[in-house]
Write a protein that holds these residues in place. Sequence first.
Motif, PDB file in Angstrom:
ATOM      1  N   PRO A  92       1.739 -16.901 -11.647  1.00  0.00           N
ATOM      2  CA  PRO A  92       1.352 -15.818 -12.711  1.00  0.00           C
ATOM      3  C   PRO A  92       1.746 -14.727 -12.076  1.00  0.00           C
ATOM      4  N   LEU A  93       2.810 -13.993 -12.371  1.00  0.00           N
ATOM      5  CA  LEU A  93       3.515 -12.681 -11.688  1.00  0.00           C
ATOM      6  C   LEU A  93       2.363 -11.564 -11.637  1.00  0.00           C
ATOM      7  N   TYR A  94       2.055 -10.817 -12.819  1.00  0.00           N
ATOM      8  CA  TYR A  94       1.287  -9.815 -12.762  1.00  0.00           C
ATOM      9  C   TYR A  94       0.014  -9.964 -12.239  1.00  0.00           C
ATOM     10  N   ASP A  95      -0.773 -11.075 -12.250  1.00  0.00           N
ATOM     11  CA  ASP A  95      -2.200 -11.230 -11.769  1.00  0.00           C
ATOM     12  C   ASP A  95      -1.965 -11.138 -10.337  1.00  0.00           C
ATOM     13  N   ARG A  96      -1.209 -11.915  -9.591  1.00  0.00           N
ATOM     14  CA  ARG A  96      -0.746 -12.237  -8.234  1.00  0.00           C
ATOM     15  C   ARG A  96      -0.287 -10.780  -7.964  1.00  0.00           C
ATOM     16  N   LEU A  97       0.637 -10.205  -8.682  1.00  0.00           N
ATOM     17  CA  LEU A  97       1.303  -8.835  -7.872  1.00  0.00           C
ATOM     18  C   LEU A  97       0.072  -7.771  -7.596  1.00  0.00           C
ATOM     19  N   VAL A  98      -0.610  -7.661  -8.899  1.00  0.00           N
ATOM     20  CA  VAL A  98      -1.558  -6.603  -8.843  1.00  0.00           C
ATOM     21  C   VAL A  98      -2.694  -6.806  -7.678  1.00  0.00           C
ATOM     22  N   HIS A  99      -3.164  -8.153  -7.472  1.00  0.00           N
ATOM     23  CA  HIS A  99      -3.942  -8.390  -6.579  1.00  0.00           C
ATOM     24  C   HIS A  99      -3.289  -8.354  -5.272  1.00  0.00           C
ATOM     25  N   TYR A 100      -2.091  -8.497  -4.960  1.00  0.00           N
ATOM     26  CA  TYR A 100      -1.400  -8.275  -3.665  1.00  0.00           C
ATOM     27  C   TYR A 100      -1.354  -6.951  -3.211  1.00  0.00           C
ATOM     28  N   MET A 101      -1.060  -6.031  -4.469  1.00  0.00           N
ATOM     29  CA  MET A 101      -0.730  -4.531  -4.000  1.00  0.00           C
ATOM     30  C   MET A 101      -2.179  -4.112  -3.624  1.00  0.00           C
ATOM     31  N   GLN A 102      -3.441  -4.504  -4.468  1.00  0.00           N
ATOM     32  CA  GLN A 102      -4.632  -4.039  -3.884  1.00  0.00           C
ATOM     33  C   GLN A 102      -5.018  -4.337  -2.749  1.00  0.00           C
ATOM     34  N   ILE A 103      -4.742  -5.581  -2.135  1.00  0.00           N
ATOM     35  CA  ILE A 103      -4.893  -5.765  -0.936  1.00  0.00           C
ATOM     36  C   ILE A 103      -3.906  -4.945   0.374  1.00  0.00           C
ATOM     37  N   LEU A 104      -2.664  -4.815  -0.090  1.00  0.00           N
ATOM     38  CA  LEU A 104      -1.821  -3.767   0.891  1.00  0.00           C
ATOM     39  C   LEU A 104      -2.518  -2.448   0.771  1.00  0.00           C
ATOM     40  N   HIS A 105      -3.077  -2.024  -0.474  1.00  0.00           N
ATOM     41  CA  HIS A 105      -3.573  -0.442  -0.532  1.00  0.00           C
ATOM     42  C   HIS A 105      -4.968  -0.410   0.271  1.00  0.00           C
ATOM     43  N   ASN A 106      -5.854  -1.648   0.195  1.00  0.00           N
ATOM     44  CA  ASN A 106      -6.972  -1.393   0.696  1.00  0.00           C
ATOM     45  C   ASN A 106      -6.869  -1.336   2.332  1.00  0.00           C
ATOM     46  N   ASN A 107      -5.993  -2.234   2.758  1.00  0.00           N
ATOM     47  CA  ASN A 107      -5.739  -2.321   4.226  1.00  0.00           C
ATOM     48  C   ASN A 107      -4.979  -0.994   4.605  1.00  0.00           C
ATOM     49  N   LYS A 108      -4.537  -0.163   3.762  1.00  0.00           N
ATOM     50  CA  LYS A 108      -3.886   0.864   4.011  1.00  0.00           C
ATOM     51  C   LYS A 108      -2.413   0.996   4.498  1.00  0.00           C
ATOM     52  N   PHE A 109      -1.944  -0.334   4.004  1.00  0.00           N
ATOM     53  CA  PHE A 109      -0.331  -0.679   4.342  1.00  0.00           C
ATOM     54  C   PHE A 109       0.814   0.269   3.448  1.00  0.00           C
ATOM     55  N   ILE A 110       0.114   0.310   2.059  1.00  0.00           N
ATOM     56  CA  ILE A 110       0.845   0.905   1.187  1.00  0.00           C
ATOM     57  C   ILE A 110      -0.202   2.206   0.324  1.00  0.00           C
ATOM     58  N   LEU A 111       0.447   3.229   0.025  1.00  0.00           N
ATOM     59  CA  LEU A 111      -0.208   4.432  -0.737  1.00  0.00           C
ATOM     60  C   LEU A 111       0.424   4.430  -2.051  1.00  0.00           C
ATOM     61  N   PHE A 112      -0.537   4.918  -2.988  1.00  0.00           N
ATOM     62  CA  PHE A 112       0.236   5.222  -4.488  1.00  0.00           C
ATOM     63  C   PHE A 112       0.612   6.484  -4.543  1.00  0.00           C
ATOM     64  N   GLN A 113       1.792   6.988  -4.872  1.00  0.00           N
ATOM     65  CA  GLN A 113       2.344   8.363  -4.963  1.00  0.00           C
ATOM     66  C   GLN A 113       1.538   9.069  -6.194  1.00  0.00           C
ATOM     67  N   GLY A 114       0.947  10.140  -5.547  1.00  0.00           N
ATOM     68  CA  GLY A 114       0.101  10.889  -6.809  1.00  0.00           C
ATOM     69  C   GLY A 114      -1.380  10.563  -6.605  1.00  0.00           C
ATOM     70  N   LYS A 115      -1.643   9.455  -5.881  1.00  0.00           N
ATOM     71  CA  LYS A 115      -3.028   9.049  -6.053  1.00  0.00           C
ATOM     72  C   LYS A 115      -3.674   9.282  -4.755  1.00  0.00           C
ATOM     73  N   ASP A 116      -2.913   8.961  -3.594  1.00  0.00           N
ATOM     74  CA  ASP A 116      -3.310   9.002  -2.102  1.00  0.00           C
ATOM     75  C   ASP A 116      -2.749  10.355  -1.582  1.00  0.00           C
ATOM     76  N   ARG A 117      -3.418  10.570  -0.418  1.00  0.00           N
ATOM     77  CA  ARG A 117      -2.701  11.815   0.203  1.00  0.00           C
ATOM     78  C   ARG A 117      -2.045  11.023   1.790  1.00  0.00           C
ATOM     79  N   VAL A 118      -1.003  11.437   1.645  1.00  0.00           N
ATOM     80  CA  VAL A 118      -0.086  10.999   3.097  1.00  0.00           C
ATOM     81  C   VAL A 118      -0.462  11.997   4.197  1.00  0.00           C
ATOM     82  N   LYS A 119      -1.052  11.370   5.212  1.00  0.00           N
ATOM     83  CA  LYS A 119      -1.229  11.843   6.343  1.00  0.00           C
ATOM     84  C   LYS A 119       0.028  12.030   7.294  1.00  0.00           C
ATOM     85  N   PRO A 120       0.210  13.123   8.205  1.00  0.00           N
ATOM     86  CA  PRO A 120       1.570  13.187   8.800  1.00  0.00           C
ATOM     87  C   PRO A 120       1.318  12.420  10.204  1.00  0.00           C
TER      88      PRO A 120
END
Length: 120
Positions: A92-120
Amino acid sequence: MASKKNNNYLDFIPIINPQNDWSEDEEGVVTIHMVHRGFYAAIAQKFFHTPRVSHIKLDEYGSFLWKELDGRRTVGQLAQRMKEQFGDKAEPLYDRLVHYMQILHNNKFILFQGKDRVKP
């Protein structure tokens, strides 16, 4: 009174956190090299001999997705790319993808443009 803005997760634009390096092997598998920073990480490294850098190897799906993160595609567009690449195997694509993106975000592997601050 200001209206409450609804955030649709599929409209978020993920970007790779510039604080982590990554590499790709001959088979196209991505490994994220996460440097442990901060006071507690330094204590753990000194006294418990924990590694300064963790190497997180992604699977086939994660590696494909990681290489698609260009700072322009939304989560919804990334879902479409996954569907094109893997077909029904991605379901199931959307459920899996959203969950995976949440894991990447919670572990600070990704940021969301306009939502997170990017540190230099």
